[in-house]
Design a protein around this motif. Structure first.
Motif, PDB file in Angstrom:
ATOM      1  N   GLN A  41       0.849  -1.186   0.000  1.00  0.00           N
ATOM      2  CA  GLN A  41       0.000   0.000   0.000  1.00  0.00           C
ATOM      3  C   GLN A  41       0.885   1.236   0.000  1.00  0.00           C
ATOM      4  OE1 GLN A  41      -2.554  -0.136   3.380  1.00  0.00           O
ATOM      5  NE2 GLN A  41      -4.400  -0.268   2.146  1.00  0.00           N
ATOM      6  N   CYS A  42       0.517   2.224  -0.806  1.00  0.00           N
ATOM      7  CA  CYS A  42       1.271   3.475  -0.756  1.00  0.00           C
ATOM      8  C   CYS A  42       1.030   4.111   0.613  1.00  0.00           C
ATOM      9  CB  CYS A  42       0.796   4.419  -1.860  1.00  0.00           C
ATOM     10  SG  CYS A  42       1.397   6.100  -1.617  1.00  0.00           S
ATOM     11  N   PRO A  43       2.097   4.451   1.333  1.00  0.00           N
ATOM     12  CA  PRO A  43       1.916   4.988   2.691  1.00  0.00           C
ATOM     13  C   PRO A  43       1.292   6.378   2.696  1.00  0.00           C
ATOM     14  CG  PRO A  43       4.244   4.957   2.097  1.00  0.00           C
ATOM     15  CD  PRO A  43       3.502   4.347   0.948  1.00  0.00           C
ATOM     16  N   ILE A  44       1.144   6.994   1.521  1.00  0.00           N
ATOM     17  CA  ILE A  44       0.527   8.324   1.501  1.00  0.00           C
ATOM     18  C   ILE A  44      -0.942   8.243   1.107  1.00  0.00           C
ATOM     19  CG2 ILE A  44       0.596  10.624   0.445  1.00  0.00           C
ATOM     20  CD1 ILE A  44       3.622  10.218   0.079  1.00  0.00           C
ATOM     21  N   CYS A  45      -1.223   7.536  -0.015  1.00  0.00           N
ATOM     22  CA  CYS A  45      -2.610   7.552  -0.511  1.00  0.00           C
ATOM     23  C   CYS A  45      -3.328   6.214  -0.318  1.00  0.00           C
ATOM     24  CB  CYS A  45      -2.636   7.952  -1.981  1.00  0.00           C
ATOM     25  SG  CYS A  45      -1.999   6.660  -3.068  1.00  0.00           S
ATOM     26  N   ASP A  46      -2.628   5.236   0.277  1.00  0.00           N
ATOM     27  CA  ASP A  46      -3.218   3.921   0.549  1.00  0.00           C
ATOM     28  C   ASP A  46      -3.492   3.082  -0.695  1.00  0.00           C
ATOM     29  OD1 ASP A  46      -3.111   4.192   3.216  1.00  0.00           O
ATOM     30  OD2 ASP A  46      -5.196   4.853   3.470  1.00  0.00           O
ATOM     31  N   TYR A  75       6.937   2.351  -6.231  1.00  0.00           N
ATOM     32  CA  TYR A  75       6.816   3.752  -6.613  1.00  0.00           C
ATOM     33  C   TYR A  75       5.359   4.070  -6.905  1.00  0.00           C
ATOM     34  CZ  TYR A  75       7.640   8.226  -8.815  1.00  0.00           C
ATOM     35  OH  TYR A  75       7.622   9.561  -9.109  1.00  0.00           O
ATOM     36  N   CYS A  76       4.821   5.048  -6.192  1.00  0.00           N
ATOM     37  CA  CYS A  76       3.444   5.456  -6.431  1.00  0.00           C
ATOM     38  C   CYS A  76       3.458   6.639  -7.392  1.00  0.00           C
ATOM     39  CB  CYS A  76       2.749   5.837  -5.124  1.00  0.00           C
ATOM     40  SG  CYS A  76       1.092   6.488  -5.390  1.00  0.00           S
ATOM     41  N   VAL A  77       2.921   6.412  -8.585  1.00  0.00           N
ATOM     42  CA  VAL A  77       2.957   7.452  -9.615  1.00  0.00           C
ATOM     43  C   VAL A  77       2.112   8.650  -9.181  1.00  0.00           C
ATOM     44  CG1 VAL A  77       2.495   7.953 -12.055  1.00  0.00           C
ATOM     45  CG2 VAL A  77       3.222   5.659 -11.347  1.00  0.00           C
ATOM     46  N   LYS A  78       0.967   8.328  -8.580  1.00  0.00           N
ATOM     47  CA  LYS A  78       0.041   9.392  -8.192  1.00  0.00           C
ATOM     48  C   LYS A  78       0.700  10.362  -7.203  1.00  0.00           C
ATOM     49  CE  LYS A  78      -4.283   9.986  -5.812  1.00  0.00           C
ATOM     50  NZ  LYS A  78      -4.939   9.291  -4.720  1.00  0.00           N
ATOM     51  N   CYS A  79       1.440   9.793  -6.219  1.00  0.00           N
ATOM     52  CA  CYS A  79       2.050  10.641  -5.186  1.00  0.00           C
ATOM     53  C   CYS A  79       3.472  11.059  -5.552  1.00  0.00           C
ATOM     54  CB  CYS A  79       2.085   9.915  -3.851  1.00  0.00           C
ATOM     55  SG  CYS A  79       0.471   9.411  -3.280  1.00  0.00           S
ATOM     56  N   GLY A  80       4.013  10.447  -6.579  1.00  0.00           N
ATOM     57  CA  GLY A  80       5.403  10.733  -6.922  1.00  0.00           C
ATOM     58  C   GLY A  80       6.331  10.336  -5.791  1.00  0.00           C
TER      59      GLY A  80
HETATM   60 ZN    ZN Z   1       0.304   7.199  -3.338  1.00  0.00          ZN
END
Ligand code: ZN
Length: 437
Positions: A41-46, A75-80
């Protein structure tokens, strides 16, 4: 034939291969799931994201030698935002050298010049770092340390006081010695590149708080920094407000030389404390009077000093001052010295009744704070050719105080946590990924 030294040396120099393998095995056992992790899970946007196709290698240095990790990258593209879950779980430092080495660098760097510290590290632990590295690590580690970090906990201090109180019918004496020492400094580098500033001596101000147990000193807290007397007062207040000193359980006594800043400030913090003018500073004044009046080191001068000191021990400060006022000066310089001393002692009459102070169990000499000054400040800061940026000197002093106060290990542990925290503070929405095995 191989001697034990040869065998030991050969094993020591190859230990990193052996130990590195062992470390990897332990990591695999504990964090196997993070080494093979496919989704996270992306730790910023889940959002659920997939691991990058290639694992990424990273070589770290530890006390047991280098360890090479190969771990998945997300790597989360949405959050960079890119991250390695394993790195968070292991609490890896951004530096190649990990915190076990950094702590040794801090320990050694606080003790000796960086060059010697780096050399010692290599000889004793087989770890190679440059002296610049040692310098940077010391400052990085110490930057976040604050006064209360280097103080023992309230409960530890109170326990020491209770232990002494148990064997005595009077409340234990808690001494606060305050003093300054000089350190060679130079102006901090300015953002506008100018000429390198001229060196100047600045005062390291400090205090040492200790208990008297019979003839022994029970050390509690030393704190020395290049700062103003106002800032030092603030530090004393911080200790007071943190409740480190149970004021009802001890008799507080402040000792220092004649420097007015000490006494002006202490009135604000501990107005009801016993105050003592360091005995040796006082007797220096008397020697100056005697030498001016009766001739340097003459029999008469020595006798007068001895008689006067004896009377101080009989609590006759008033009569000594009156007697000095009646003296017929033999010269202008004698008159000047007498007037100066009369004023000096009159302003400090309550602080020089050495006889009753001694009977009360108080220290009348400031040796306690002076040795702290010497050991913490002078030993490390006064070296030929060394001119310190005040910030860096203060960082060294913080580490040395922690050692002296026996809080170094705790300080390191907290500093590690703070560094981890500062990583999340930069990205407040980031929740650290922890071991979820
Ligand atoms: Zn994210």
């Amino acid at each position: 034939m191989d001697s034990i030294t040869d065998i030991s040396k050969s094993l020591f120099s190859n230990r990193s291969d052996i130990m590195g393998q062992a470390a990897l095995a332990l990591i695999e056992k504990k964090y196997g799931h993070l080494l093979e992790q496919k989704h996270c899970q992306c730790p910023i946007c889940d959002k659920q994201i997939k691991a990058r196709p290639q694992k990424v290698k990273r070589k770290i240095e530890t006390l047991i030698g280098p360890v090479e990790l190969e771990r998945p990258y997300f790597y989360c593209v949405k959050c960079g935002f890119g991250f390695y879950p394993l790195d968070y779980a292991l609490g890896l430092s951004n530096r190649k050298t990990q915190s076990d080495i950094q702590e040794l660098e801090a320990w050694l760097g606080a003790e000796m010049p960086y060059e010697t510290a780096a050399e010692t590290l290599e000889r004793c632990a087989g770890v190679k770092v440059s002296n610049h590295h040692a310098h940077d690590v010391v400052n990085e580690v110490a930057e976040h340390i604050q006064l209360l970090d280097v103080c023992p906990d309230k409960s530890e201090i109170h326990a020491q006081i209770d232990a002494i109180a148990k064997n005595n019918f009077r409340r234990p004496v808690l001494m606060i010695g305050i003093d300054g020492a000089h350190a060679p400094t130079r102006p901090e580098p300015s953002p506008r590149k100018g000429k390198r500033g001229k060196g100047e001596w600045r005062e390291v101000k400090g205090f040492r708080i200790y208990l008297i147990d019979n003839q022994n000193i029970n050390h509690l807290i030393s704190w020395h920094q290049i700062k103003t007397d106002k800032e030092l007062t603030q530090d004393l207040l911080e200790i007071k407000q943190a409740g480190l000193i149970p004021e009802k359980k001890v008799r507080i006594c402040v000792i220092g030389d004649g420097a007015p800043w000490i006494w002006n400030r202490i009135k604000e913090v501990y107005p009801n404390s016993k105050k003592v003018l360091d005995y040796y500073h006082c007797s220096e004044y008397l020697h100056d009077v005697a030498n001016a009046q009766y001739g340097k080191n003459t029999q008469k001068a020595r006798e007068w000093v001895e008689a006067t000191l004896t009377r101080l021990f009989l609590n006759q400060a008033d009569r000594i001052i009156a007697g000095m006022k009646r003296m017929k000066p033999n010269s202008d310089s004698a008159m000047e010295q007498i007037n100066k001393t009369v004023k000096y002692l009159s302003d400090r009459k309550e602080m020089i009744n050495y006889g009753s102070l001694k009977r009360g169990g108080y220290h009348i000499g400031s040796g306690g704070i002076e040795s702290s000054n010497k050991f913490i400040s002078n030993v490390r800061l006064k070296r030929s050719g060394a001119w310190w940026y005040p910030t860096n000197a203060n960082n060294i002093l913080k580490l040395r105080c922690a050692k002296y106060n026996k809080t170094f290990d705790r300080v390191m542990e907290r500093s590690r946590k703070k560094l981890q925290q500062s990583k999340t503070e930069k990205r407040p929405q980031l929740r650290l990924i922890v071991d979820n095995s």
